[in-house]
Design a protein around this motif. Structure first.
Motif, mmCIF file in Angstrom:
data_model
loop_
_atom_site.group_PDB
_atom_site.id
_atom_site.type_symbol
_atom_site.label_atom_id
_atom_site.label_comp_id
_atom_site.label_asym_id
_atom_site.label_seq_id
_atom_site.Cartn_x
_atom_site.Cartn_y
_atom_site.Cartn_z
ATOM 1 N N PRO A 128 100.321 61.375 58.165
ATOM 2 C CA PRO A 128 99.589 61.233 59.744
ATOM 3 C C PRO A 128 98.284 60.499 59.466
ATOM 4 C CG PRO A 128 100.437 63.233 59.580
ATOM 5 C CD PRO A 128 100.541 62.748 58.164
ATOM 6 N N GLY A 129 98.105 59.417 60.279
ATOM 7 C CA GLY A 129 96.838 58.457 60.080
ATOM 8 C C GLY A 129 96.641 57.767 59.179
ATOM 9 N N LYS A 130 97.837 57.713 58.273
ATOM 10 C CA LYS A 130 97.564 56.677 57.159
ATOM 11 C C LYS A 130 98.732 55.476 57.056
ATOM 12 C CE LYS A 130 95.470 60.222 53.989
ATOM 13 N NZ LYS A 130 95.456 60.652 52.567
ATOM 14 N N GLU A 131 98.562 54.726 56.215
ATOM 15 C CA GLU A 131 99.575 53.487 56.048
ATOM 16 C C GLU A 131 100.620 54.148 55.147
ATOM 17 O OE1 GLU A 131 96.854 49.599 56.682
ATOM 18 O OE2 GLU A 131 97.773 49.753 54.899
ATOM 19 N N ARG A 132 101.870 53.541 55.267
ATOM 20 C CA ARG A 132 102.832 53.642 54.361
ATOM 21 C C ARG A 132 102.741 53.427 52.936
ATOM 22 N NH1 ARG A 132 108.805 52.464 56.645
ATOM 23 N NH2 ARG A 132 108.134 53.637 58.598
ATOM 24 N N GLU A 133 102.937 54.094 52.199
ATOM 25 C CA GLU A 133 102.630 53.754 50.698
ATOM 26 C C GLU A 133 103.877 53.862 49.888
ATOM 27 O OE1 GLU A 133 99.814 56.160 49.055
ATOM 28 O OE2 GLU A 133 100.878 57.909 49.276
ATOM 29 N N LEU A 134 104.053 53.055 48.651
ATOM 30 C CA LEU A 134 105.141 53.052 47.763
ATOM 31 C C LEU A 134 104.942 54.554 46.893
ATOM 32 C CD1 LEU A 134 107.679 52.003 46.135
ATOM 33 C CD2 LEU A 134 105.778 50.966 44.800
ATOM 34 N N VAL A 135 105.916 55.224 46.827
ATOM 35 C CA VAL A 135 106.028 56.613 45.987
ATOM 36 C C VAL A 135 106.588 56.108 44.360
ATOM 37 C CG1 VAL A 135 106.912 58.788 45.735
ATOM 38 C CG2 VAL A 135 106.149 57.947 48.192
ATOM 39 N N ALA A 136 107.768 55.644 44.607
ATOM 40 C CA ALA A 136 108.619 55.291 43.303
ATOM 41 C C ALA A 136 109.503 54.366 43.871
ATOM 42 C CB ALA A 136 109.282 56.658 42.989
ATOM 43 N N ARG A 137 110.040 53.552 42.663
ATOM 44 C CA ARG A 137 111.081 52.502 43.111
ATOM 45 C C ARG A 137 111.771 52.391 41.681
ATOM 46 N NH1 ARG A 137 108.408 46.878 44.111
ATOM 47 N NH2 ARG A 137 107.557 47.278 42.282
ATOM 48 N N ILE A 138 113.053 52.180 41.764
ATOM 49 C CA ILE A 138 113.951 51.835 40.681
ATOM 50 C C ILE A 138 114.727 50.610 40.787
ATOM 51 C CG2 ILE A 138 115.702 53.521 41.419
ATOM 52 C CD1 ILE A 138 116.224 54.362 38.410
ATOM 53 N N LEU A 139 114.762 49.774 39.800
ATOM 54 C CA LEU A 139 115.464 48.675 39.760
ATOM 55 C C LEU A 139 116.913 48.663 39.308
ATOM 56 C CD1 LEU A 139 112.826 45.920 38.516
ATOM 57 C CD2 LEU A 139 113.147 46.753 40.866
ATOM 58 N N SER A 140 117.657 47.929 39.611
ATOM 59 C CA SER A 140 119.288 48.136 39.331
ATOM 60 C C SER A 140 119.431 48.230 37.762
ATOM 61 C CB SER A 140 119.845 46.786 39.668
ATOM 62 O OG SER A 140 119.343 45.501 39.071
ATOM 63 N N ALA A 141 118.400 47.636 36.781
ATOM 64 C CA ALA A 141 118.679 47.887 35.400
ATOM 65 C C ALA A 141 118.257 49.140 35.067
ATOM 66 C CB ALA A 141 117.941 46.738 34.734
ATOM 67 N N GLY A 142 117.308 49.793 35.850
ATOM 68 C CA GLY A 142 116.940 51.272 35.701
ATOM 69 C C GLY A 142 115.338 51.354 35.418
ATOM 70 N N SER A 143 114.496 50.345 35.464
ATOM 71 C CA SER A 143 113.426 50.389 35.081
ATOM 72 C C SER A 143 112.645 51.031 36.409
ATOM 73 C CB SER A 143 112.608 49.074 34.928
ATOM 74 O OG SER A 143 112.901 48.260 36.090
ATOM 75 N N THR A 144 111.520 51.907 36.320
ATOM 76 C CA THR A 144 110.827 52.578 37.302
ATOM 77 C C THR A 144 109.583 52.264 37.479
ATOM 78 O OG1 THR A 144 110.550 54.594 35.805
ATOM 79 C CG2 THR A 144 112.666 54.367 37.053
ATOM 80 N N ASP A 145 108.921 52.467 38.719
ATOM 81 C CA ASP A 145 107.414 52.482 39.018
ATOM 82 C C ASP A 145 107.217 53.318 39.851
ATOM 83 O OD1 ASP A 145 105.599 49.978 40.941
ATOM 84 O OD2 ASP A 145 105.089 51.095 39.044
ATOM 85 N N TYR A 146 105.916 54.045 39.545
ATOM 86 C CA TYR A 146 105.413 55.061 40.237
ATOM 87 C C TYR A 146 103.811 54.874 40.706
ATOM 88 C CZ TYR A 146 109.367 57.735 38.173
ATOM 89 O OH TYR A 146 110.836 58.311 37.996
ATOM 90 N N ALA A 147 103.734 55.663 41.819
ATOM 91 C CA ALA A 147 102.457 55.588 42.292
ATOM 92 C C ALA A 147 101.713 56.647 41.320
ATOM 93 C CB ALA A 147 102.199 56.223 43.726
#
Length: 120
Positions: free
Chosen positions: A41-60
Motif C-alpha cells: 500500500p502506498g508504494k510502487e510495484r517492485e521486482l521480487v524475483a525473476r527466472i529466465l527460461s535457461a534457469g538463471s535467477t535474479d532477486y531483489a
C-alpha cells in the motif's frame, strides 16, 4: 487468450513460510522470463524475483537468502518459496511472464495478484 492464475497467498506470522504458484494457461508456443513482483500500500510495484527460461535467477536485495524462485516447464508454472517472512513482505504479489503466441508475437502478461500478509 493467455491467462495467468496465481495461488498460495494468505496470512502468516513473522518467521513463517508461504509458497506462491502461478500457472500460465492458453494457446502459446513459448514462455521466456517468469517473475514475481509485489506492491505494498502506498508504494510502487517492485521486482521480487525473476527466472529466465535457461534457469538463471535474479532477486531483489531485500529477499535474497529468504525467497527462492523456480519453474516447471512441463506445467508452465512458476513458484516463489518465501521463508523467514517479515512484516515488510506484506503486499499483493503479481506473477509476470513473457509469452509467445507465435514465435514473432511476444507479449507481457500479468496475473490478478494474490495477497500476502505477514502479521502476528
Amino acid at each position: 487468450q493467455v491467462q495467468l492464475v496465481e495461488s498460495g497467498g494468505g496470512l502468516v506470522q513473522p518467521g513463517g513460510s508461504l509458497k506462491l504458484s502461478c500457472v500460465v494457461y492458453g494457446r502459446f508456443v513459448g514462455i521466456n522470463a517468469m517473475g514475481w513482483y509485489r506492491q505494498a500500500p502506498g508504494k510502487e510495484r517492485e521486482l521480487v524475483a525473476r527466472i529466465l527460461s535457461a534457469g538463471s535467477t535474479d532477486y531483489a536485495d531485500s529477499v535474497k537468502g529468504r525467497f527462492t524462485i523456480s519453474r516447471d516447464h512441463a506445467r508452465n508454472t512458476v513458484y516463489l518459496q518465501m521463508n523467514s517472512l517479515k512484516s515488510e513482505d506484506t503486499a499483493v504479489y503479481y506473477c509476470n511472464t513473457e509469452v509467445a503466441r507465435t514465435w514473432t508475437d511476444w507479449n507481457d502478461y500479468w496475473g490478478q495478484g494474490t495477497q500476502v500478509t505477514v502479521s502476528s
